[in-house]
Design an enzyme around this catalytic site. Structure first.
Site, PDB file in Angstrom:
ATOM      1  N   ALA A  63      -9.595  -0.414   9.688  1.00  0.00           N
ATOM      2  CA  ALA A  63     -10.776  -1.012   8.954  1.00  0.00           C
ATOM      3  C   ALA A  63     -11.021  -2.164   9.126  1.00  0.00           C
ATOM      4  O   ALA A  63     -10.365  -3.034   9.417  1.00  0.00           O
ATOM      5  CB  ALA A  63     -10.636  -0.438   7.410  1.00  0.00           C
ATOM      6  N   GLY A 104      -6.155   1.973   9.564  1.00  0.00           N
ATOM      7  CA  GLY A 104      -7.078   3.010   9.768  1.00  0.00           C
ATOM      8  C   GLY A 104      -6.760   3.358  11.293  1.00  0.00           C
ATOM      9  O   GLY A 104      -7.406   4.535  11.651  1.00  0.00           O
ATOM     10  N   GLU A 107      -4.294   6.007  11.301  1.00  0.00           N
ATOM     11  CA  GLU A 107      -5.062   6.901  10.640  1.00  0.00           C
ATOM     12  C   GLU A 107      -5.576   7.958  11.396  1.00  0.00           C
ATOM     13  O   GLU A 107      -5.969   8.984  11.481  1.00  0.00           O
ATOM     14  CB  GLU A 107      -5.597   6.608   9.372  1.00  0.00           C
ATOM     15  CG  GLU A 107      -4.626   6.071   8.473  1.00  0.00           C
ATOM     16  CD  GLU A 107      -5.271   5.529   7.168  1.00  0.00           C
ATOM     17  OE1 GLU A 107      -6.046   4.690   7.343  1.00  0.00           O
ATOM     18  OE2 GLU A 107      -5.077   5.843   5.987  1.00  0.00           O
ATOM     19  N   GLU A 127      -1.282  -2.307   5.772  1.00  0.00           N
ATOM     20  CA  GLU A 127      -2.241  -2.568   4.769  1.00  0.00           C
ATOM     21  C   GLU A 127      -1.239  -3.204   3.389  1.00  0.00           C
ATOM     22  O   GLU A 127      -2.045  -3.933   2.930  1.00  0.00           O
ATOM     23  CB  GLU A 127      -2.524  -1.261   4.309  1.00  0.00           C
ATOM     24  CG  GLU A 127      -3.789  -0.492   4.984  1.00  0.00           C
ATOM     25  CD  GLU A 127      -3.150   0.277   6.231  1.00  0.00           C
ATOM     26  OE1 GLU A 127      -2.047   0.174   6.468  1.00  0.00           O
ATOM     27  OE2 GLU A 127      -4.020   0.944   6.704  1.00  0.00           O
TER      28      GLU A 127
HETATM   29  N1  T1G Z   1     -10.851  -6.178  10.328  1.00  0.00           N
HETATM   30  C1  T1G Z   1     -11.788  -7.333  10.812  1.00  0.00           C
HETATM   31  N2  T1G Z   1     -11.223  -8.492  11.405  1.00  0.00           N
HETATM   32  C2  T1G Z   1     -10.045  -8.365  12.032  1.00  0.00           C
HETATM   33  C3  T1G Z   1      -9.290  -7.259  11.723  1.00  0.00           C
HETATM   34  C4  T1G Z   1      -9.658  -6.320  10.856  1.00  0.00           C
HETATM   35  N3  T1G Z   1      -8.830  -5.084  10.460  1.00  0.00           N
HETATM   36  N4  T1G Z   1      -7.985  -7.548  12.701  1.00  0.00           N
HETATM   37  C5  T1G Z   1      -8.217  -8.667  13.144  1.00  0.00           C
HETATM   38  N5  T1G Z   1      -9.400  -9.246  12.932  1.00  0.00           N
HETATM   39  C6  T1G Z   1      -9.905 -10.515  13.588  1.00  0.00           C
HETATM   40  C7  T1G Z   1      -9.382 -11.599  13.242  1.00  0.00           C
HETATM   41  O1  T1G Z   1      -9.682 -12.006  11.912  1.00  0.00           O
HETATM   42  C8  T1G Z   1      -9.470 -12.740  14.122  1.00  0.00           C
HETATM   43  O2  T1G Z   1     -11.040 -13.075  14.204  1.00  0.00           O
HETATM   44  C9  T1G Z   1      -9.942 -11.498  15.516  1.00  0.00           C
HETATM   45  O3  T1G Z   1     -10.114 -10.059  14.730  1.00  0.00           O
HETATM   46  C10 T1G Z   1      -8.463 -11.565  16.285  1.00  0.00           C
HETATM   47  O4  T1G Z   1      -7.561 -11.207  15.248  1.00  0.00           O
HETATM   48  C11 T1G Z   1      -8.457   2.654   6.220  1.00  0.00           C
HETATM   49  C12 T1G Z   1      -7.968   0.125   4.423  1.00  0.00           C
HETATM   50  C13 T1G Z   1      -4.349  -6.408  14.958  1.00  0.00           C
HETATM   51  C14 T1G Z   1      -2.177  -7.527  15.311  1.00  0.00           C
HETATM   52  O5  T1G Z   1      -4.205  -5.230   8.881  1.00  0.00           O
HETATM   53  O6  T1G Z   1      -2.875  -7.624  12.278  1.00  0.00           O
HETATM   54  O7  T1G Z   1      -7.152  -0.183   7.973  1.00  0.00           O
HETATM   55  O8  T1G Z   1     -10.373 -15.401  14.057  1.00  0.00           O
HETATM   56  O9  T1G Z   1      -6.178 -13.370  15.920  1.00  0.00           O
HETATM   57  O10 T1G Z   1      -3.239 -11.995  17.197  1.00  0.00           O
HETATM   58  O11 T1G Z   1      -6.357   2.972   5.617  1.00  0.00           O
HETATM   59  O12 T1G Z   1      -5.413  -8.957  14.193  1.00  0.00           O
HETATM   60  O13 T1G Z   1     -11.217 -14.547  16.190  1.00  0.00           O
HETATM   61  O14 T1G Z   1     -12.890 -14.640  14.047  1.00  0.00           O
HETATM   62  O15 T1G Z   1      -5.153 -11.337  14.570  1.00  0.00           O
HETATM   63  O16 T1G Z   1      -4.414 -10.254  18.925  1.00  0.00           O
HETATM   64  C15 T1G Z   1      -5.155  -2.767   8.246  1.00  0.00           C
HETATM   65  C16 T1G Z   1      -4.939  -6.707  11.053  1.00  0.00           C
HETATM   66  C17 T1G Z   1      -6.806  -2.921   7.948  1.00  0.00           C
HETATM   67  C18 T1G Z   1      -4.757  -5.292  11.009  1.00  0.00           C
HETATM   68  C19 T1G Z   1      -4.045  -8.358  16.523  1.00  0.00           C
HETATM   69  N6  T1G Z   1      -5.238  -3.443   9.744  1.00  0.00           N
HETATM   70  N7  T1G Z   1      -5.069  -7.488  12.176  1.00  0.00           N
HETATM   71  O17 T1G Z   1      -3.543  -9.738  16.618  1.00  0.00           O
HETATM   72  O18 T1G Z   1      -5.612 -10.980  17.078  1.00  0.00           O
HETATM   73  S1  T1G Z   1      -7.100  -1.901   6.338  1.00  0.00           S
HETATM   74  C20 T1G Z   1      -4.704  -4.608   9.591  1.00  0.00           C
HETATM   75  C21 T1G Z   1      -3.963  -7.777  12.790  1.00  0.00           C
HETATM   76  C22 T1G Z   1      -7.206  -0.498   6.924  1.00  0.00           C
HETATM   77  C23 T1G Z   1      -7.250   2.102   6.247  1.00  0.00           C
HETATM   78  C24 T1G Z   1      -7.076   0.683   5.746  1.00  0.00           C
HETATM   79  C25 T1G Z   1      -3.973  -8.399  13.955  1.00  0.00           C
HETATM   80  C26 T1G Z   1      -3.592  -7.675  15.148  1.00  0.00           C
HETATM   81  P1  T1G Z   1     -11.430 -14.425  14.743  1.00  0.00           P
HETATM   82  P2  T1G Z   1      -5.994 -11.644  15.623  1.00  0.00           P
HETATM   83  P3  T1G Z   1      -4.122 -10.863  17.405  1.00  0.00           P
END
Ligand code: T1G
Length: 708
Positions: A63, A104, A107, A127
């Site tokens: 998400a 997500g 999921e 999450e």
């Molecule tokens: N949403 C919005 N922006 C995101 C994002 C996300 N999920 N993940 C990364 N970004 C942005 C980040 O801020 C950065 O922005 C750019 O992408 C590159 O990220 C429904 C409710 C996947 C391991 O927790 O762990 O799904 O600084 O530098 O090193 O049940 O990104 O360039 O402007 O981290 O290659 C759950 C979070 C969401 C994963 C990649 N997902 N992301 O690492 O890139 S909640 C997460 C990460 C959800 C569902 C629930 C890492 C990565 P900018 P980065 P990376």
């Protein structure tokens, strides 16, 4: 305009490709496009099956985290609704995971009937690290597919699993292999399923196999999570959601998951952890630096000083596969340093964290030396010597004529002026501070201290370096203590003053650790060593701008030979590592208070916490207002990654925004009155805090360069 999901048909298989850089976060735009193309594929009689895949290195990061605060996450088409539609599809749907699938994103894959994945993919539910839980069916589908134990481990830890482990647990069905292009291969896999008449498998029709669960497993797991997640709200809710999968029909389980998800979403801990997620990434955004600034090459690192810090820094680099030359002035110190490194790696093998081969590979990258000229071809040299300006200046003068042009010369100083050190060289543009936090191998934080003449590409190289060695670099300016230690001082000053005024060291420490600090001020002082603090103060008496009562107890303990853990007695007594309250220290505090005319009194926990935190936050506001730090989030990253501030509170500045700046300003003003002469001297609200309070704004909205 680029479509966030593209659509094509290959061999009667519809291929839907997520294409929303950088991480295919599933914001509302992408959800709408995905729904549209899914319905197109379902309505097209020529389409026999559907493959979901994506562009870029990741399948999907889940998400769009930014939608939570904006309240858009639940806007239609919602992820749970979309996933229900996919799972109920009368046509076969295959998730072709071309890279990592998180939250997500995973999921989405679980809602598909089959999963085909590249071998290098990582799959996980992070999450819980955002203070929430999988909220689109993950807590209900995953246990049905892989069992409760694997599901609980993945969801409560947030740690991803490899594609191989996922294959083994049944989370995915097939690993991509061979030379064929991935999507073609995924379409081929789908056609094979069609040919074999593979059923439309859906998780909802499965039930969690509890037969293999040891008796009392769920209760025991819940108790363990409760113990290790003190202060965090989400981990226990993750357990409750998975328990719902084990006890309720799928629909009811989904409802329970949704309730628990919303409970977590609206907590200060979720706001704090999501704040830190973005704050860590924003640290790399330096307003004054052009995005075109390229980093210098970083292939060989020299380190001066094989002591605790130098050795820890060396390990951080060889852990990342970067060769290191570790120098010390004499053979005995060098050997001792190398042996400590070897022992640390040996312990990693004993704990199963590394194999012997991995340790040998790391040690092969590490070369000890007694000769400065062996650092001549290093791209970066980090001085980690004694915290004394004369010593550092001498080292930098030597590095000046030893190191190749363009080599970056860094100091690991924790408080000294990088500008003054740079002035000892003819190349101040190549000099920077890299303040690692002890233990340097483990602590993620590096304060990147740019001098007034540090070249932009040197700062960019330092940020790249931090990422390469899996640390978080925060760029700060030169001032005494930079950012972290500068805020630490008033915090420690208040703790010491409170002991003179009547609170015991153990009560101050307990209040702070109950708040969530990793350690109390006095147990931390005993660990670092009172002797270290005294020596630093003696080397720079002019630089300590604090109340003379600040160090009174420490200095007396030092003179009594009570250095802390290392001498078996400090603020506490020690039996091994067991800390024992020592009544002598309170008696000493009474004596010293009397000598200063300090009237002792009963002090409640609220006052202890407020005085220690408010002065820390106030100093942080000054650090931002002076431009030493770029933004408040940087200070939160520093304190949560280097100073033991609780992650579930998001850092001191996030905490201030959460409880309200106006309350903090009022509190500081209150103590200014109540503490009479001492209050008048040490409790003055930062003009920035006063302005933000007046305007009803938050610290998180303030950026460097704005007038307070
Ligand atoms: N949403 C919005 N922006 C995101 C994002 C996300 N999920 N993940 C990364 N970004 C942005 C980040 O801020 C950065 O922005 C750019 O992408 C590159 O990220 C429904 C409710 C996947 C391991 O927790 O762990 O799904 O600084 O530098 O090193 O049940 O990104 O360039 O402007 O981290 O290659 C759950 C979070 C969401 C994963 C990649 N997902 N992301 O690492 O890139 S909640 C997460 C990460 C959800 C569902 C629930 C890492 C990565 P900018 P980065 P990376």
């Amino acid at each position: 305009m680029r479509e966030s999901v593209s659509y094509g048909v290959r061999n009667s298989v519809a291929v839907l490709t997520l294409n929303s850089p950088p991480v295919n976060a599933m914001g509302q735009t992408l959800r709408r496009a995905l729904k549209t193309h899914l319905e197109t594929a379902l309505a097209d009689d020529s389409v026999e099956a559907i493959v979901l895949t994506s562009c870029g290195k990741l399948f999907s990061a889940g998400a769009d985290i930014g939608e939570f605060a904006a309240g858009v996450f639940t806007a239609e088409p919602s992820l749970p609704g979309l996933f229900d539609q996919i799972e109920a599809s009368p046509k076969l749907v295959v998730a072709a995971l071309n890279g990592g699938a998180f939250g997500g994103g995973l999921e989405l894959a679980l809602a598909c009937h089959y999963r085909y994945v590249v071998p290098e993919a990582q799959l996980g539910f992070p999450e819980v690290s955002l203070g929430i839980l999988p909220g689109a069916g993950g807590t209900q589908r995953l246990p049905r597919l892989v069992g409760a134990q694997t599901a609980l481990e993945m969801i409560t830890s947030g740690r991803p699993v490899s594609a191989y482990a996922a294959r083994k647990s049944g989370l995915v069905d097939e690993l991509h292999s061979g030379e064929e292009e991935f999507v073609s291969s995924a379409v081929g896999f789908t056609r094979l399923l069609l040919k074999e008449g593979a059923p439309l498998r859906s998780c909802r029709r499965l039930s969690v196999d509890l037969t293999k669960l040891p008796d009392g497993y769920l209760r025991q797991f819940r108790d363990e999570v409760a113990l290790r997640s003190k202060g965090f709200y989400a981990p226990l809710r993750c357990v409750q959601a998975v328990e719902a999968a084990c006890t309720l029909p799928f629909r009811e389980g989904l409802k329970r998951e949704a309730e628990l998800f919303l409970e977590c979403l609206h907590t200060p801990q979720a706001r704090a952890q999501q704040h830190l997620f973005f704050a860590e990434r924003e640290c790399a955004t330096i307003p004054d630096l052009s995005k075109k600034t390229r980093p210098r090459v970083l292939k060989l690192v020299g380190i001066v000083g094989a002591g605790t810090m130098g050795g820890g820094i060396a390990m951080a680099f060889v852990d990342a596969g970067i060769p290191v030359r570790l120098l010390d002035k004499d053979k005995e110190s060098l050997e001792r340093g190398m042996n400590v490194i070897r022992d640390n790696y040996h312990n990693s093998v004993l704990r199963g964290r590394l194999t012997c081969e991995q340790v040998e590979a790391r040690m092969a990258l590490l070369q000890g030396t007694l000769f400065f000229d062996e650092l001549g071809d290093a791209d970066l040299v980090i001085e980690a010597a004694y915290e004394n300006m004369a010593v550092k200046k001498e080292i930098f003068a030597t590095l000046e004529w030893i190191c190749k042009p363009g080599a970056i010369l860094a100091t690991n100083t924790s408080t000294l002026s990088v500008d003054e050190i740079a002035a000892a060289t003819a190349r101040p543009q190549d000099v920077i501070g890299l303040h690692f936090f002890s233990p340097a191998r483990i602590m993620r934080l590096v304060e990147i201290v740019h001098g007034s003449r540090t070249a932009p590409e040197v700062v960019v190289t330092a940020l790249e370096m931090a990422k390469k060695i899996k640390k978080v670099g925060v760029v700060v300016g030169v001032c005494f203590g930079f950012a972290g230690n500068r805020m630490l001082e008033p915090y420690m000053r208040e703790a010491n003053r409170l002991v003179l005024e009547g609170a015991s060291p153990e009560r101050v420490d307990r209040v702070l650790t109950d708040f969530g600090m990793a350690m109390g001020v006095f147990s931390m002082a005993d660990m670092a060593g009172n002797d270290v603090g005294v020596q630093i103060r003696q080397s720079r008496p002019d630089q300590y701008r604090h109340d003379p009562s600040f160090f009174l107890i420490s200095d007396r303990l030092y003179r009594m030979g009570r250095f802390g853990q290392k001498s078996g007695r400090g603020f506490y007594g020690y039996q091994g590592r067991n800390r024992i309250v020592d009544p002598e220290v309170n008696a000493l505090a009474e004596e010293l208070a009397a000598s200063l005319g300090i009237r002792r009194r009963p002090i409640d926990d609220v006052e202890i916490l407020e005085r220690c935190l408010y002065v820390m936050i106030n100093e942080g506001a000054e650090v931002i207002a002076e431009g030493v730090a770029i933004r408040s989030g940087d200070l939160d990253v520093i304190w949560c990654n280097g100073m033991g501030f609780p992650v579930f509170r998001g850092g001191p500045m996030q905490y201030a925004d959460e409880i309200g700046i106006d309350g903090i300003v009022a509190g500081i003003r209150g103590y200014r009155q109540r503490l009479e002469e001492y209050g008048a001297k040490w409790f003055t609200p930062s003009p920035l805090l006063e302005r933000l309070a007046q305007e009803g704004k938050k610290l998180g909205q303030f950026r460097k360069g704005q007038q307070p």
